[in-house]
Each structure stands twice: as structure tokens, then as C-alpha cells.
Design a protein around this motif. Structure first.
Motif: not given
Length: 316
Positions: A297-305, A309-316
Motif C-alpha cells: 500500500d505504498g509503504r516500503l518496510f526494510a531493515r538492516d542489522g 524502517v517504513c518509507v512512504n512512497l506514495k505521491r502527495p
């Protein structure tokens, strides 16, 4: 809402993190997890309570390997399928409800690749890239439908990319001098469409297919920085390469591609065989970042060690 945990004995011999390596698998009201020490759990999705547990390394007398257990389980026909790697138990199916062994097959050792279930010749087939090669099995019975050796010559190697199945063909890729291959199963045999070590040799990231082309990281993390490449599915022809891009997990979305590099950079570029065209880049995590991200739903969930983080990729 709930939390589930258990004591894990795994310690990484090479100084990497202690896992887990595998992605949890959801099936109805059940969640299946597999830890780096081979602890297979089935949990109730609503409450988090454990329904059953199997200690795979101990029960099947399997060594932990270089980096522990990494195969993400797949569920098919009410069975949990795992590349266990034991003698006579290369691949094992467990009942999703009870955890009891339903069938076991092959002597293949365990790799780090995760299986997929696809229809080949009109039949549901569990496709595994084990430590020894390609295996296709009947998910219901464990009967081996086809097998093809596909293994680096050197022992100090890993195979981690998931097999890609499309139009009846199976694409495999491994680094360490082996490379990539496109196979076409026919009845109980496997026909090689093409194979080489020059097109797309991925050490641990699974490439992504968009249309008739593959996109992936060619090279190893422990050597010269990997090159991002576009490769033709049917022939293995390299259409373009972006040098020193580094290993990266890829997601195809909205006609383009997202790459999360080992350096923690999130990169957006076009899914085009004509040329590499970058549309954006941002540092969102630290190095090394090796876990594959998830997009919802436009959010990228990613992790390192160290962090998620959750990054919002939706356009305004």
C-alpha cells in the motif's frame, strides 16, 4: 497484539547476525516460521500461540551449514514444504495442522534458496533449488518429477536466489563460477534452453522478471561490486549493465523497479531493456543491508542489522 519468542542456539561462524534468515509464511489462520537453527514453528495468527514445533537440524541430523537455515517454507495443499537437507529427507513435507511428517524425498543437501509452487505441464509442482540442484516434486506425495544438477564446483559457496518460473520454464542463478540457466521441464526430464556464467550470476539476491527481461545484480558481495544488469529471459543476452551498483533486492512496481542496495540505498529506475535510467535515490539504512524489503500500500518496510524502517512512497 501479541509476541512469540523462543531461545535460539544458533551462532554465526562468520560474524554475521544470528538470524532469522527465512521469511514467515502465512496460510489461512496459521503463520509458519523457520529459524537459523532449524526451529520450525506453526503459530496461531490470532493469538500467537505455538501449535507445533519441529527441531529440523536435530531430528534429521543435519549440519547448520555456513550461514544456518535460510529456506523460507512454502505451504501447498495443507503441507509445509522445506529443504531440510537430511539423508533421505532432502525435502520434507509437514502437516500444516499437526506438524507431523507427511512425506520426505531425495538426499539433496540444503541450500539457502526458497521454493516456489507452480503449474508445470498442468500439474502443481514444488520447485526447489537445493544445495545439489534443481528438483521438481509433487506437493501431495513427494514424488520427484524431474531433477537437474546445478551446483558450484567449490564447496565454499551458497545458492540463495529463488527459482523463477514463467511460461513453463525455470530460471536459476548462482554465483561462484556457475552462473545462470534457463531450463524447460518435459515429462520426467529437463531440457537446457541456455546456460552460462556471463549473463547474470547472482550471489544471494533473486532477480526480477518484467515482461521478457530479467533485472538483477551480477557478481558477489565479497569481490568487486556487483553490476546491475538487464538480461533477456529467452536467450540470456545482456541488454545493459550499470557498473558498481552492488548487490540489491529488487521489487517491480508501477512499471518500474525499486532496488534496496547492500549499502542501504533505495533506488528507483526504469524497467526498460534500452538503457539504465535512474529516477531517484536515497539512503534509508546502514551497511550492510541484506534482508529483502516488503512493499504494501505504498509503504516500503526494510531493515538492516540494527533497525527497521517504513518509507512512504506514495505521491502527495
Amino acid at each position: 497484539m501479541w509476541a512469540f519468542g523462543y531461545r535460539a542456539k544458533y551462532r554465526d561462524d562468520f560474524g554475521f547476525d544470528e538470524g532469522p534468515r527465512a521469511t514467515p509464511t502465512g496460510a489461512g489462520d496459521t503463520v509458519v516460521t523457520l529459524g537459523a537453527n532449524g526451529d520450525l514453528h506453526a503459530l496461531d495468527l490470532a493469538t500467537g500461540k505455538a501449535r507445533w514445533h519441529r527441531a529440523l537440524l536435530a531430528e534429521y541430523r543435519v549440519e547448520k551449514g555456513f550461514f544456518g537455515v535460510a529456506c523460507s517454507p512454502v505451504v501447498a495443499d495443507g503441507k509445509v514444504l522445506v529443504n531440510v537437507g537430511g539423508k533421505g529427507a532432502g525435502v520434507v513435507a509437514f502437516d500444516l495442522t499437526t506438524g507431523k511428517e507427511v512425506w520426505k524425498a531425495t538426499d539433496d543437501a540444503a541450500g539457502y534458496s526458497s521454493p516456489v509452487v507452480a503449474r508445470l505441464d498442468g500439474k502443481a509442482t514444488a520447485v526447489f533449488l537445493t544445495r545439489d540442484g534443481l528438483v521438481g516434486l509433487d506437493p501431495a506425495t513427494g514424488a520427484v518429477r524431474f531433477a537437474q544438477p546445478f551446483k558450484p564446483r567449490i564447496r565454499e559457496s551458497v545458492n540463495a536466489a529463488t527459482p523463477l518460473v514463467k511460461d513453463g520454464d525455470i530460471f536459476l542463478t548462482v554465483s561462484y563460477g556457475l552462473g545462470a540457466a534457463l531450463f524447460r521441464p518435459k515429462a520426467d526430464a529437463v531440457e537446457e534452453v541456455w546456460a552460462n556464467d556471463k549473463s547474470l550470476s547472482c550471489q544471494y539476491n533473486t532477480p526480477v522478471r518484467v515482461g521478457d527481461y530479467l533485472y538483477g545484480a551480477h557478481g558477489r558481495a565479497d569481490a568487486a561490486p556487483a553490476e546491475l544488469r538487464c538480461v533477456e529471459w529467452k536467450t540470456g543476452a545482456v541488454k545493459w549493465g550499470q557498473p558498481r551498483f552492488g548487490p540489491a533486492s529488487l521489487i517491480a512496481v508501477d512499471g518500474g523497479l525499486l532496488a534496496l542496495t547492500e549499502r542501504g540505498e533505495l533506488v528507483r529506475f526504469d524497467a526498460s531493456p534500452m538503457a539504465y535510467t535512474e529516477r531517484g535515490r536515497a539512503v534509508i539504512l546502514g551497511a550492510p543491508t541484506r534482508a529483502a524489503p516488503a512493499l504494501s500500500d505504498g509503504r516500503l518496510f526494510a531493515r538492516d542489522g540494527a533497525k527497521l524502517v517504513c518509507v512512504n512512497l506514495k505521491r502527495p
